[in-house]
Design a protein around this motif. Sequence first.
Motif, PDB file in Angstrom:
ATOM      1  N   PHE A 228      61.668  -8.986  -4.610  1.00 57.64           N
ATOM      2  CA  PHE A 228      61.152  -8.632  -5.913  1.00 57.64           C
ATOM      3  C   PHE A 228      60.024  -7.642  -5.715  1.00 57.64           C
ATOM      4  O   PHE A 228      59.246  -7.771  -4.797  1.00 57.64           O
ATOM      5  CB  PHE A 228      60.593  -9.866  -6.631  1.00 57.64           C
ATOM      6  N   VAL A 229      59.886  -6.675  -6.612  1.00 60.12           N
ATOM      7  CA  VAL A 229      58.961  -5.585  -6.419  1.00 60.12           C
ATOM      8  C   VAL A 229      57.862  -5.643  -7.474  1.00 60.12           C
ATOM      9  O   VAL A 229      58.137  -5.489  -8.649  1.00 60.12           O
ATOM     10  CB  VAL A 229      59.709  -4.237  -6.536  1.00 60.12           C
ATOM     11  N   LEU A 230      56.631  -5.846  -7.061  1.00 64.64           N
ATOM     12  CA  LEU A 230      55.501  -5.795  -7.986  1.00 64.64           C
ATOM     13  C   LEU A 230      54.921  -4.399  -7.876  1.00 64.64           C
ATOM     14  O   LEU A 230      54.201  -4.088  -6.944  1.00 64.64           O
ATOM     15  CB  LEU A 230      54.458  -6.854  -7.619  1.00 64.64           C
ATOM     16  N   PHE A 231      55.229  -3.545  -8.824  1.00 60.94           N
ATOM     17  CA  PHE A 231      54.976  -2.129  -8.645  1.00 60.94           C
ATOM     18  C   PHE A 231      54.549  -1.473  -9.948  1.00 60.94           C
ATOM     19  O   PHE A 231      55.094  -1.757 -10.988  1.00 60.94           O
ATOM     20  CB  PHE A 231      56.251  -1.459  -8.124  1.00 60.94           C
ATOM     21  N   VAL A 232      53.595  -0.567  -9.873  1.00 59.42           N
ATOM     22  CA  VAL A 232      53.206   0.263 -11.004  1.00 59.42           C
ATOM     23  C   VAL A 232      53.748   1.657 -10.735  1.00 59.42           C
ATOM     24  O   VAL A 232      53.354   2.286  -9.765  1.00 59.42           O
ATOM     25  CB  VAL A 232      51.670   0.322 -11.153  1.00 59.42           C
ATOM     26  N   PRO A 233      54.678   2.191 -11.543  1.00 58.50           N
ATOM     27  CA  PRO A 233      55.349   3.441 -11.220  1.00 58.50           C
ATOM     28  C   PRO A 233      54.416   4.648 -11.276  1.00 58.50           C
ATOM     29  O   PRO A 233      53.455   4.680 -12.017  1.00 58.50           O
ATOM     30  CB  PRO A 233      56.433   3.559 -12.301  1.00 58.50           C
ATOM     31  N   THR A 234      54.764   5.688 -10.453  1.00 61.06           N
ATOM     32  CA  THR A 234      54.041   6.945 -10.472  1.00 61.06           C
ATOM     33  C   THR A 234      54.950   8.028 -11.029  1.00 61.06           C
ATOM     34  O   THR A 234      56.155   7.867 -11.110  1.00 61.06           O
ATOM     35  CB  THR A 234      53.591   7.339  -9.059  1.00 61.06           C
ATOM     36  N   ALA A 235      54.369   9.172 -11.368  1.00 60.78           N
ATOM     37  CA  ALA A 235      55.122  10.242 -12.022  1.00 60.78           C
ATOM     38  C   ALA A 235      56.166  10.864 -11.114  1.00 60.78           C
ATOM     39  O   ALA A 235      57.095  11.500 -11.589  1.00 60.78           O
ATOM     40  CB  ALA A 235      54.154  11.318 -12.502  1.00 60.78           C
ATOM     41  N   SER A 236      56.050  10.716  -9.798  1.00 60.06           N
ATOM     42  CA  SER A 236      56.989  11.354  -8.890  1.00 60.06           C
ATOM     43  C   SER A 236      58.329  10.641  -8.814  1.00 60.06           C
ATOM     44  O   SER A 236      59.253  11.134  -8.208  1.00 60.06           O
ATOM     45  CB  SER A 236      56.377  11.430  -7.486  1.00 60.06           C
ATOM     46  N   MET A 237      58.450   9.474  -9.421  1.00 58.43           N
ATOM     47  CA  MET A 237      59.686   8.707  -9.345  1.00 58.43           C
ATOM     48  C   MET A 237      60.527   8.886 -10.602  1.00 58.43           C
ATOM     49  O   MET A 237      60.009   9.223 -11.648  1.00 58.43           O
ATOM     50  CB  MET A 237      59.374   7.228  -9.166  1.00 58.43           C
ATOM     51  N   ALA A 238      61.828   8.616 -10.442  1.00 57.26           N
ATOM     52  CA  ALA A 238      62.711   8.578 -11.601  1.00 57.26           C
ATOM     53  C   ALA A 238      62.451   7.261 -12.311  1.00 57.26           C
ATOM     54  O   ALA A 238      62.788   6.213 -11.804  1.00 57.26           O
ATOM     55  CB  ALA A 238      64.159   8.691 -11.163  1.00 57.26           C
TER      56      ALA A 238
ATOM     57  N   SER B 114      57.929   1.083 -23.823  1.00 55.36           N
ATOM     58  CA  SER B 114      56.481   1.083 -24.041  1.00 55.36           C
ATOM     59  C   SER B 114      55.871  -0.307 -23.944  1.00 55.36           C
ATOM     60  O   SER B 114      54.678  -0.435 -23.761  1.00 55.36           O
ATOM     61  CB  SER B 114      56.164   1.689 -25.409  1.00 55.36           C
ATOM     62  N   THR B 115      56.669  -1.353 -24.043  1.00 53.79           N
ATOM     63  CA  THR B 115      56.101  -2.706 -24.039  1.00 53.79           C
ATOM     64  C   THR B 115      56.328  -3.461 -22.731  1.00 53.79           C
ATOM     65  O   THR B 115      55.812  -4.554 -22.562  1.00 53.79           O
ATOM     66  CB  THR B 115      56.705  -3.540 -25.189  1.00 53.79           C
ATOM     67  N   ASN B 116      57.099  -2.916 -21.808  1.00 56.15           N
ATOM     68  CA  ASN B 116      57.404  -3.630 -20.574  1.00 56.15           C
ATOM     69  C   ASN B 116      57.100  -2.783 -19.348  1.00 56.15           C
ATOM     70  O   ASN B 116      57.611  -1.684 -19.212  1.00 56.15           O
ATOM     71  CB  ASN B 116      58.886  -4.021 -20.526  1.00 56.15           C
ATOM     72  N   SER B 117      56.265  -3.295 -18.457  1.00 53.45           N
ATOM     73  CA  SER B 117      56.072  -2.680 -17.152  1.00 53.45           C
ATOM     74  C   SER B 117      56.926  -3.449 -16.154  1.00 53.45           C
ATOM     75  O   SER B 117      57.371  -4.572 -16.423  1.00 53.45           O
ATOM     76  CB  SER B 117      54.604  -2.755 -16.737  1.00 53.45           C
TER      77      SER B 117
END
Length: 193
Positions: A18-28, A33-36
Amino acid sequence: MRFISKNSFFIFLSLIAFVLFVPTASMAVEVSSTNSLASVLHQTTGKWRGELYYLDYQSGQRFSIPMTVEASLSADQETLIRQVTFTDPENLVYATQLLTLNEQENRLAEAYFKDNQGESLNYDITKIQISDAQHWRVEFQNETLDDERSALVLHYLERKGNKLYSQKKVKYLDEFDGKFIVRNGSKLTLMEH
């Protein structure tokens, strides 16, 4: 009797990470808007039951074995703790997996423990798609050893309602025109949240 080798076993668990991750702009990334990703992954806590399927290293045959996962969050809500149990025919196997985000490097850090041994892995996130808390997909990869050979390993984790799917594909780096092969995967159903 069929047995999963130590190296095979360590690698197969990485596919269900499982990945606990905050996405960055360089990724697809496709995110509502309500779910990270962190919020939907937090909702995977609970008891899951299903099967692990894998390609046997020696025979080349595919097998399926029963598997259960009990997932919870650490007290600070930052680390996912997974207690994994599966049957490697006729033998019950227990393992503990810890997963958290390395924010400085935007990578998933995993620690895995079984039979008084531990392993540490890191993954790069390549794609995140989130429709809602019950429907999402994450893709991630790393270069590691598979069957004692250097390999590029691709993973996905996907939730569809009360079902959770994962798959691992491997391409050996010592083969010039090597193709990806499906090494293993899991199919789980949420039994209790």
